[in-house]
Design a protein around this motif. Sequence first.
Motif, mmCIF file in Angstrom:
data_model
loop_
_atom_site.group_PDB
_atom_site.id
_atom_site.type_symbol
_atom_site.label_atom_id
_atom_site.label_comp_id
_atom_site.label_asym_id
_atom_site.label_seq_id
_atom_site.Cartn_x
_atom_site.Cartn_y
_atom_site.Cartn_z
ATOM 1 N N ALA A 78 -30.344 84.747 -21.563
ATOM 2 C CA ALA A 78 -30.536 83.222 -21.759
ATOM 3 C C ALA A 78 -31.173 82.820 -23.015
ATOM 4 O O ALA A 78 -30.848 81.919 -23.568
ATOM 5 C CB ALA A 78 -31.329 82.751 -20.523
ATOM 6 N N ASN A 79 -32.017 83.711 -23.468
ATOM 7 C CA ASN A 79 -32.660 83.736 -24.577
ATOM 8 C C ASN A 79 -31.873 83.793 -25.886
ATOM 9 O O ASN A 79 -32.232 82.947 -26.961
ATOM 10 C CB ASN A 79 -34.083 84.465 -24.988
ATOM 11 N N TYR A 80 -30.971 84.536 -25.861
ATOM 12 C CA TYR A 80 -29.942 84.610 -26.943
ATOM 13 C C TYR A 80 -28.939 83.576 -27.020
ATOM 14 O O TYR A 80 -28.620 83.238 -27.949
ATOM 15 C CB TYR A 80 -29.280 86.201 -26.975
ATOM 16 N N THR A 81 -28.559 83.134 -25.941
ATOM 17 C CA THR A 81 -27.724 81.962 -25.990
ATOM 18 C C THR A 81 -28.059 80.764 -26.343
ATOM 19 O O THR A 81 -27.721 79.957 -26.819
ATOM 20 C CB THR A 81 -26.976 81.952 -24.378
ATOM 21 N N GLN A 82 -29.726 80.573 -25.895
ATOM 22 C CA GLN A 82 -30.402 79.486 -26.506
ATOM 23 C C GLN A 82 -30.231 79.549 -27.877
ATOM 24 O O GLN A 82 -29.977 78.495 -28.579
ATOM 25 C CB GLN A 82 -31.740 79.464 -25.933
ATOM 26 N N ARG A 83 -30.488 80.696 -28.591
ATOM 27 C CA ARG A 83 -30.509 81.001 -29.971
ATOM 28 C C ARG A 83 -29.174 80.570 -30.584
ATOM 29 O O ARG A 83 -29.056 79.854 -31.667
ATOM 30 C CB ARG A 83 -30.872 82.304 -30.453
ATOM 31 N N ALA A 84 -28.222 81.019 -29.952
ATOM 32 C CA ALA A 84 -26.810 80.568 -30.453
ATOM 33 C C ALA A 84 -26.464 79.169 -30.331
ATOM 34 O O ALA A 84 -26.007 78.578 -31.359
ATOM 35 C CB ALA A 84 -25.784 81.199 -29.421
ATOM 36 N N ASP A 85 -26.861 78.361 -29.373
ATOM 37 C CA ASP A 85 -26.861 77.004 -29.259
ATOM 38 C C ASP A 85 -27.611 76.278 -30.622
ATOM 39 O O ASP A 85 -26.706 75.366 -31.382
ATOM 40 C CB ASP A 85 -27.506 76.518 -28.158
ATOM 41 N N ILE A 86 -28.471 76.751 -30.927
ATOM 42 C CA ILE A 86 -29.383 76.287 -31.936
ATOM 43 C C ILE A 86 -28.608 76.597 -33.433
ATOM 44 O O ILE A 86 -28.485 75.558 -34.125
ATOM 45 C CB ILE A 86 -30.614 76.796 -31.987
ATOM 46 N N LEU A 87 -27.922 77.765 -33.548
ATOM 47 C CA LEU A 87 -27.546 78.169 -34.556
ATOM 48 C C LEU A 87 -26.267 77.199 -34.792
ATOM 49 O O LEU A 87 -25.538 77.012 -35.878
ATOM 50 C CB LEU A 87 -27.263 79.779 -34.573
ATOM 51 N N ILE A 88 -25.451 77.247 -33.616
ATOM 52 C CA ILE A 88 -24.355 76.330 -33.566
ATOM 53 C C ILE A 88 -24.678 74.975 -34.149
ATOM 54 O O ILE A 88 -23.797 74.308 -34.952
ATOM 55 C CB ILE A 88 -23.568 76.547 -32.268
ATOM 56 N N GLU A 89 -25.432 74.246 -33.520
ATOM 57 C CA GLU A 89 -25.933 72.920 -34.268
ATOM 58 C C GLU A 89 -26.323 72.923 -35.688
ATOM 59 O O GLU A 89 -26.044 71.917 -36.428
ATOM 60 C CB GLU A 89 -27.129 72.502 -33.261
ATOM 61 N N SER A 90 -26.981 74.012 -36.097
ATOM 62 C CA SER A 90 -27.039 74.262 -37.629
ATOM 63 C C SER A 90 -25.897 74.681 -38.315
ATOM 64 O O SER A 90 -26.021 74.956 -39.492
ATOM 65 C CB SER A 90 -28.316 75.289 -37.724
ATOM 66 N N TYR A 91 -24.782 74.749 -37.518
ATOM 67 C CA TYR A 91 -23.776 75.349 -38.172
ATOM 68 C C TYR A 91 -23.688 76.864 -39.006
ATOM 69 O O TYR A 91 -22.963 77.127 -39.658
ATOM 70 C CB TYR A 91 -22.762 74.418 -39.189
ATOM 71 N N ASP A 92 -24.613 77.480 -38.735
ATOM 72 C CA ASP A 92 -24.619 78.914 -38.986
ATOM 73 C C ASP A 92 -24.102 79.708 -37.858
ATOM 74 O O ASP A 92 -24.559 80.482 -37.057
ATOM 75 C CB ASP A 92 -26.227 79.356 -39.070
ATOM 76 N N LEU A 93 -22.714 79.737 -38.079
ATOM 77 C CA LEU A 93 -21.792 80.195 -36.890
ATOM 78 C C LEU A 93 -21.761 82.061 -37.185
ATOM 79 O O LEU A 93 -21.803 82.568 -35.793
ATOM 80 C CB LEU A 93 -20.318 79.731 -36.994
ATOM 81 N N PRO A 94 -21.725 82.581 -38.161
ATOM 82 C CA PRO A 94 -21.821 83.953 -37.978
ATOM 83 C C PRO A 94 -23.178 84.485 -37.082
ATOM 84 O O PRO A 94 -23.086 85.386 -36.481
ATOM 85 C CB PRO A 94 -21.958 84.524 -39.327
ATOM 86 N N SER A 95 -24.145 83.924 -37.458
ATOM 87 C CA SER A 95 -25.521 84.087 -36.798
ATOM 88 C C SER A 95 -25.460 83.868 -35.407
ATOM 89 O O SER A 95 -25.977 84.632 -34.313
ATOM 90 C CB SER A 95 -26.706 83.529 -37.405
ATOM 91 N N ALA A 96 -24.724 82.729 -34.986
ATOM 92 C CA ALA A 96 -24.621 82.363 -33.673
ATOM 93 C C ALA A 96 -23.538 83.482 -32.836
ATOM 94 O O ALA A 96 -23.846 83.858 -31.711
ATOM 95 C CB ALA A 96 -23.788 80.879 -33.598
#
Length: 438
Positions: A161-179
């Motif tokens: 869940a901690n990594y999926t939270q990170r993905a959500d934040i990165l999607i919002e920042s549009y850093d898609l490779p990192s997400a």
Amino acid sequence: MFNASTYYSYGAFMTFQRQMKETFSFRRLLADLYLQLGQYEKGAAAASRGLEKYPGAVELYLKRAEIYAAWGRLHQAKEDLELAIHQNPDEFRSYFELARLYREEGSEEKAAEAIAKLYRRQPESPLVCYWMADCHYRMGQNEEAIRLNDKLLELENDDPANYTQRADILIESYDLPSAEKALDDALKLSDASEIHNKKSYVLYLQGKNEEALLELQKAVSLDPEFELHPTYLAASGHIYKEMGMWDLAIDAYTKAIHASPGNPRLYEFRAGCFYETEQLDRGLSDCTAGLELDAGYAGLYSLRSGIYLAMKDYANARMDVLKFLELQPGHPGAYYRLGQILYKDNEEDAALEAFDQVLSAIPEHAESYLYKAHIYFEQFESEDAVQNIVNWSLHLDKEMPAADKIKAIETLDGFDESVLDRAVERLTGMYGHQIYLS
């Protein structure tokens, strides 16, 4: 007295006494039963009687707050949660429930304030850190959210869940490779259907449609029921649409509508496919069906205005785009559509005003300059026509070589040769020797 009046053992008596204490003479259980029955007044009274016997009992404050919230008495619910926090400042449930109530009221800032109080007391708690990061994410404070997620992963690196939270934040920042990487890390810990689904979305946003489709199929293999879920059906529709597989996209959206007939967005998605495949009547029908479900859905008015424009029904196209502008004031795309409609309907001065509205918001919008050039040319305002052709060419593509811009002007339709020659001359003067070097 107990031994003389019952056949229970001493151990059974001690168990009963412990249960009495844990449930506050069963008042919490009674209050919960009334809550489940929807008898909120009796439930609140039961919790209150418990508090008379057990003053300051956090569990009873929490239960009464839950009853008040279900009853719609949010002010009293929040008061009870504040009392629970006062009694035990380290009981995280009180803070989380208080934040949830503030979110229901649309006050994300107050929700964040409640969690921040807990975070100051328990900064090393992974759960509290997760909630604090979530607050920043919800408020669009993505840098702060990522910073807290970094800390969270240092505290607890084995929870997906901690990594999926990170993905959500990165999607919002549009850093898609990192997400995408964050979701790969989550999948190493848990091969879960919902994580594959989220990864599919990230791949779709990057234009990796085949890979996105494979991730959806993995999600279904782990959870076969997901194949019937509107989320899966809509997601597969989006991917097929991007791949230009219109029949498959329409079929997926149709299944999604059958699964969730009350969702107007699904009608919008399918109507978009009908519009792209020139099935205008069917697209019109879907837009109308969606608006019957939600008369305030701005996107459907925009799409339907585009369909009416394609059908040359300018009166209805205008009504829909004006309705869209009521719901989304100042939207440059709507003004561009309005300008197109007015131009087609021979209201040239009004069309010029609409295109000027677009350019006031987006000065580099090339197509608005081209429409203005056509209007000025038709009004025999050749100087204004020339300047707008030049402006159009300048904003076509910043990376386009000057010589290609010249060719673009020379191949324009709807203008006489003298106007185009003057536009080429003016543009050449602006670029100077770059034209000839190119």
